[in-house]
Design a protein around this motif. Structure first.
Motif, short mmCIF file in Angstrom:
data_model
loop_
_atom_site.label_atom_id
_atom_site.label_comp_id
_atom_site.label_asym_id
_atom_site.label_seq_id
_atom_site.Cartn_x
_atom_site.Cartn_y
_atom_site.Cartn_z
N GLN B 175 3.21 6.27 1.97
CA GLN B 175 2.04 6.10 1.10
C GLN B 175 1.74 7.41 0.40
O GLN B 175 1.53 8.44 1.04
CB GLN B 175 0.83 5.70 1.96
CG GLN B 175 -0.50 5.68 1.23
CD GLN B 175 -0.76 4.36 0.54
OE1 GLN B 175 -0.37 3.30 1.03
NE2 GLN B 175 -1.42 4.41 -0.60
N ALA B 185 -11.24 6.76 -0.64
CA ALA B 185 -9.88 6.29 -0.36
C ALA B 185 -9.04 7.39 0.28
O ALA B 185 -8.11 7.12 1.05
CB ALA B 185 -9.21 5.79 -1.64
N THR B 189 -7.57 6.27 3.95
CA THR B 189 -6.12 6.14 4.10
C THR B 189 -5.62 6.80 5.38
O THR B 189 -4.60 6.38 5.93
CB THR B 189 -5.38 6.67 2.85
OG1 THR B 189 -4.06 6.15 2.84
CG2 THR B 189 -5.33 8.20 2.83
N THR B 192 -6.15 3.70 7.61
CA THR B 192 -5.40 2.47 7.32
C THR B 192 -3.90 2.71 7.27
O THR B 192 -3.13 1.97 7.89
CB THR B 192 -5.89 1.83 6.02
OG1 THR B 192 -5.84 2.80 4.97
CG2 THR B 192 -7.32 1.33 6.15
N ARG B 198 2.38 3.91 8.51
CA ARG B 198 2.96 4.31 7.23
C ARG B 198 2.76 5.80 7.02
O ARG B 198 1.65 6.30 7.11
CB ARG B 198 2.30 3.50 6.10
CG ARG B 198 2.96 3.62 4.76
CD ARG B 198 2.32 2.69 3.74
NE ARG B 198 2.50 1.29 4.12
CZ ARG B 198 1.49 0.43 4.31
NH1 ARG B 198 0.25 0.81 4.15
NH2 ARG B 198 1.74 -0.81 4.66
N HIS B 222 4.55 3.08 -1.29
CA HIS B 222 3.19 2.62 -1.54
C HIS B 222 2.40 3.76 -2.19
O HIS B 222 2.55 4.93 -1.80
CB HIS B 222 2.48 2.25 -0.24
CG HIS B 222 2.99 1.00 0.40
ND1 HIS B 222 4.30 0.86 0.81
CD2 HIS B 222 2.38 -0.18 0.69
CE1 HIS B 222 4.46 -0.34 1.34
NE2 HIS B 222 3.31 -1.00 1.28
N MET B 224 -1.63 4.72 -4.24
CA MET B 224 -2.94 4.32 -4.75
C MET B 224 -3.33 5.30 -5.85
O MET B 224 -3.20 6.51 -5.69
CB MET B 224 -3.98 4.36 -3.62
CG MET B 224 -5.33 3.77 -3.98
SD MET B 224 -6.49 5.04 -4.48
CE MET B 224 -7.79 4.04 -5.17
N HIS B 249 4.68 -1.05 -4.00
CA HIS B 249 3.29 -1.47 -3.91
C HIS B 249 2.41 -0.41 -4.55
O HIS B 249 2.47 0.75 -4.16
CB HIS B 249 2.96 -1.61 -2.41
CG HIS B 249 1.62 -2.16 -2.13
ND1 HIS B 249 1.44 -3.46 -1.71
CD2 HIS B 249 0.39 -1.62 -2.19
CE1 HIS B 249 0.15 -3.67 -1.52
NE2 HIS B 249 -0.50 -2.57 -1.81
N SER B 251 -1.58 0.24 -5.66
CA SER B 251 -2.95 -0.23 -5.75
C SER B 251 -3.75 0.71 -6.63
O SER B 251 -3.45 1.90 -6.73
CB SER B 251 -3.59 -0.36 -4.37
OG SER B 251 -3.68 0.88 -3.74
#
Lengths: 101, 490
Positions: B175, B185, B189, B192, B198, B222, B224, B249, B251
């Motif tokens: 990530q 965030a 993170t 999460t 991850r 991943h 964000m 992915h 976001s």
């Protein structure tokens, strides 16, 4: 017993350990392998199941009781079935949510 | 539940996995325990962090949790005065400051400044402490006076429990974190991503080129981003002809995302799952998501209502309730715009100064929006006038105050107008004190004046000179009247 979110419990007969995620709506008797749980750390004993088919609890899985609303998270896997007032807890399904942060 | 238990679980099950940088989960867990032992008994009330994002952040976050202390990431871009005011509020505290930040943090009573490589640490373990507060995050606030949002252990752990499955990430997943440490965030993170197993890859200072480079080098799967970042990343991808094959992915969230940018992302990165996330600091991050399939369905649809969902923030998480209410508190139906209210176990709605939730636990987000017939949420703007520029909240009041301090300014009003690159940018309308011979020169001078006292992000993109500004009879600024003039059609 009065069960609060965040409280940790240990099995006295296996290596199972849990933390309460959601409290039950009323006082319930929470057991593992038929025996009451301890609220102080207990040494791990016995084997740890490799899959749900083996019975017992798996690390990281959430277990719930629909009747009382209780939800717990398994912090150490072990043998023996978790139950509330004699009703076995059921394993919660996987989340279908995408990562967002 | 102490959030550090989540790290302990992953460290126990997959200790050899890399958590962040060169640190494995077992390494992170051990380091957090040592620092927790150093913090425990030090007599501090808070653990501050004034630096760019680094491997130290998760260490310090989990150490603070384990010691039962609030973790307080502060905005290192604040002016000296604002930063020192925030530090004063969290004393007594240990504050980890970057090299360039140290001098700005020193000399405040009750604040012990340490560098990243000299964290307090001790041998042994600490008795399990259950802290009352996990995180304090300063928001910009509508008045411009920062509010300290309080996130308690139950908010953060509820968020993780209701959104992430333990060790659900593959061993190859990584990530990329490109938001600053003081963005919700950036904090969430470390819970999460790490609970999923991850690995976190950090980009301390964002540029679109370095973001694209890092995704390739670290095989990031991943990521964000805030809306502003995405448009600039797509520019680089297009210029270089790159497609980021490892990325699966992506976001985005933290502000209004123009639909054309989303369509471009879907076109340029067809193999990537796009997720639009809506959340607030006060809600422990995400409360609604527009998932990958929602994006594809919307793009493929000819039905205007479905197609419009590319501009939606999706549906509420199953663990969260959302209502739209009018000014009188009446719950509104589909299509009716009003203020967004949210309720759920992850919702704090609490500040150091007060609690914003009502007796039933509903939190007024101060965002305006509406739901469509299928429950998709659309954001219509801020209920307040906060300007969201590139994911960062700017207070018009602070910019107005600065303009008003200039001798040539009699009155000033600042508002955010839509901008393709930044989402929104501040523009100002100013009433000069006297006749102006050279309007362009005055505009340049005022912009330089603001940039010097605040910083470039807060500098109005344009300054309009006016004879008067709209106010209510009680003297309150009527920004919506000015907005209608400056942005026709709103």
């Amino acid at each position: 017993m009065s069960i609060k979110p965040g409280t940790r419990y240990w099995s006295t007969t296996s290596s199972t350990a849990i933390v309460v995620v959601r409290a039950p709506s009323a006082e319930v008797a929470l057991t593992c392998d038929g025996a009451p749980l301890a609220d102080t750390e207990q040494p791990a004993q016995g084997g740890t199941p490799k899959s749900e088919a083996d019975g017992g609890t798996l690390l990281g899985k959430r277990y719930t009781d629909a009747d009382s609303g209780l939800e717990v998270l398994c912090t150490r896997g072990g043998e023996g079935v978790l139950a509330v007032d004699g009703r076995p807890l059921t394993v919660a399904g996987a989340r279908a949510l995408p990562a967002s942060d | 539940m102490n959030p550090s238990l989540l790290l302990e679980m992953v460290a126990g099950a997959a200790g050899d996995r890399r958590a962040i940088g060169e640190l494995t989960y077992a390494g992170l867990d051990a380091r957090a325990t040592a620092v927790a032992a150093g913090l425990a008994g030090s007599g501090v009330a808070n653990v501050g962090y004034v630096d760019e994002y680094s491997e130290t952040l998760p260490v310090l976050f989990y150490a603070a949790q384990r010691a039962g202390l609030p973790f307080v990431p502060l905005n290192y871009r604040l002016s000296d005065e604002a930063l020192r005011a925030a530090l004063t509020r969290i004393a007594p505290a240990v504050v980890v400051a970057g090299e360039r930040q140290r001098a700005r943090c020193e000399g405040i009573e009750g604040i012990t400044v340490v560098s990243r490589d000299a964290l307090p640490a001790a041998e042994g373990t600490v008795p399990e402490a259950s802290g009352e507060v996990s995180v304090l995050l300063f928001t910009s606030g509508t008045s411009g006076e920062p509010k300290a949002a309080v996130l308690r252990p139950r908010h953060l752990t509820s968020y993780v429990m209701s959104t992430v499955d333990f060790l659900s990430a593959g061993e190859d997943e990584a990530q990329l974190v490109a938001v600053p440490p003081y963005h919700i965030a950036g904090v969430s993170t470390v819970l999460t991503s790490l609970f999923a197993g991850r690995r976190i890859v950090v980009l301390p200072s964002f540029s679109p080129e370095s973001w694209v480079d890092l995704v390739g080098e670290e095989r990031v799967t991943h990521a964000m981003v805030v809306p502003t970042m995405l448009g600039r990343i797509l520019d680089v991808l297009e210029a270089r002809g790159e497609t980021l094959p490892a990325l699966r992915h992506l976001s985005y969230g933290g502000g209004r995302m123009p639909a054309p940018v989303v369509e471009r992302a879907l076109r340029l990165l067809p193999h990537v799952d796009l997720v639009n996330a809506y959340g607030l600091t006060e809600t422990s991050s995400t409360i609604a998501v527009l998932g990958p399939q929602d994006h594809r369905d919307a793009l493929a649809s000819d039905a205007p209502g479905v197609r419009a969902r590319l501009g939606s923030v999706g549906r509420p998480l199953p663990s969260v309730e959302i209502e739209i209410r009018d000014a009188d508190g009446k719950v509104l139906g589909p299509g009716e715009p009003g203020e967004i209210f949210v309720r759920g176990e992850q919702v704090s709605g609490e500040y150091l100064s007060h609690r914003a939730t009502d007796a039933d636990g509903w939190f007024p987000t101060r965002d305006r929006g509406h739901l469509d017939g299928d429950g998709f949420l659309f954001l219509d703007g801020r209920a307040d006038d906060v300007i969201v520029r590139g994911g960062e909240n700017l207070s018009p009041g602070e910019i107005e105050d600065t303009l008003l301090a200039h001798p040539a300014v009699d009155d000033a009003m600042v508002l955010g107008v839509p901008d393709v690159e930044w989402g929104e940018v501040p523009v100002a309308a100013v009433v000069p004190t006297g006749p102006v011979s050279d309007p362009a020169a005055l505009e340049d001078e005022l912009r330089a004046y603001v940039r010097e006292r605040l910083r470039s992000a807060k500098t109005p993109a344009r300054i309009h000179l006016r004879d008067s500004l709209p106010h209510t009879e009680t003297g309150k600024a009527l920004r919506r009247v000015l907005r209608a003039e400056l942005v026709p059609g709103t």
